[in-house]
Design a protein around this motif. Structure first.
Motif, PDB file in Angstrom:
ATOM      1  N   SER A   1       1.036  -5.417  -8.380  1.00 41.00           N
ATOM      2  CA  SER A   1      -0.269  -4.758  -8.463  1.00 41.00           C
ATOM      3  C   SER A   1      -0.384  -3.925  -9.733  1.00 41.00           C
TER       4      SER A   1
ATOM      5  N   TYR B   1       1.075   0.637  -5.860  1.00 39.83           N
ATOM      6  CA  TYR B   1       0.941  -0.497  -4.932  1.00 39.83           C
ATOM      7  C   TYR B   1       1.919  -1.622  -5.253  1.00 39.83           C
TER       8      TYR B   1
ATOM      9  N   GLN C   1       0.828  -1.204   0.000  1.00 40.04           N
ATOM     10  CA  GLN C   1       0.000   0.000   0.000  1.00 40.04           C
ATOM     11  C   GLN C   1       0.868   1.263   0.000  1.00 40.04           C
TER      12      GLN C   1
ATOM     13  N   TYR D   1      -8.075  -1.813  -4.645  1.00 39.04           N
ATOM     14  CA  TYR D   1      -7.386  -2.760  -3.778  1.00 39.04           C
ATOM     15  C   TYR D   1      -7.809  -2.603  -2.327  1.00 39.04           C
TER      16      TYR D   1
END
Length: 251
Positions: free
Chosen positions: A50, A46, A41, A66
């Motif tokens: 991701s 990300y 995160q 997400y």
């Protein structure tokens, strides 16, 4: 004349509604845990894993959201259909019952065994039979380490202590409260650089991999659009690959 104008107006309205820009994009919600530098995160996009997923879906008009959760919770939330999918999992027979897997893997995990250099390990010693006492082993909740590892745990050869975060394994190694800790090599190097810059030279690892696994996007079968999401993601990955973008992201 008025009827002709209405017909023309209706035609233009119909064409406008059919253009991609006018259509509301589909949205898929994907669960994940923290696994920097692959997924986090705190990282741009990300993390690269991701980003691959987001760009593949973008190719086919799907927006990704997400949800970051502890790994075990991330999987269960998707399994229950609370979220549409989960990112970064190996294929198992058990998971096939609840999920569709992406056609292509997103990334590859290479897990090795880390130890404290004061107590160096060799590959053969780890698996040696008739130990005087079992090995104390760290582990991260929700992670897979392969059938060989699992069998040794069942036999009592390994006494596993599992944590919510990878970095805790290194803390316990540093204190010599465990004998070794399995972890992806790239992730380990990132953690040591970020959290143990002064102590990283105290750790070593066995070069022979414990576990090599391809990791996929899992789409929950309880999601109404599950098959459609899978088909679109697979198409998006093919487009990324054909354009050379996928290779660029994986560098």
């Amino acid at each position: 004349m008025q009827s002709i104008k209405r017909s023309i107006s209706f035609l233009f309205l119909s064409l406008w509604l059919l253009t991609p820009s006018s259509q509301a994009q589909d949205v898929i919600t994907i669960s994940s845990g923290e696994w920097p530098p692959y997924i986090s995160q705190q990282l741009p996009h990300y993390g690269v894993t991701s980003q691959i997923v987001s760009e593949a879906f973008e190719q086919v008009g799907v927006t990704v959201k997400y949800e970051f959760l502890p790994w075990s919770r991330a999987l269960e939330a998707a399994r229950a259909g609370e979220l549409d999918a989960s990112l970064g999992w190996a294929i198992t027979e058990e998971r096939k019952q609840d999920f569709w897997f992406s056609e292509q893997p997103i990334s590859t995990e290479t897990t090795v065994l880390f130890y404290h250099k004061d107590s160096p390990l060799k590959w053969g010693e780890v698996w040696r039979e008739n130990l005087l006492k079992p090995y104390r082993v760290g582990g991260t909740l929700g992670y897979e380490y392969g059938e060989k590892f699992d069998n040794k745990e069942k036999e009592g050869h390994f006494l596993i202590r599992r944590y919510n975060e990878d970095k805790l394994g290194f803390r316990f190694l540093l204190k010599k409260q465990i004998d070794f800790f399995p972890i992806d090599l790239t992730v380990a190097r990132h953690i040591l650089k970020q959290h143990f810059p002064l102590q990283q030279n105290q750790f070593g690892y066995i070069e022979e991999p414990l576990y090599v696994a391809e990791l996929y996007l899992l789409i929950s079968k309880k999601t109404p659009q599950s098959i459609r999401f899978k088909q679109r993601f697979d198409e998006g990955m093919k487009r990324l690959q054909a354009s050379g973008r996928l290779a660029e992201l994986k560098k």
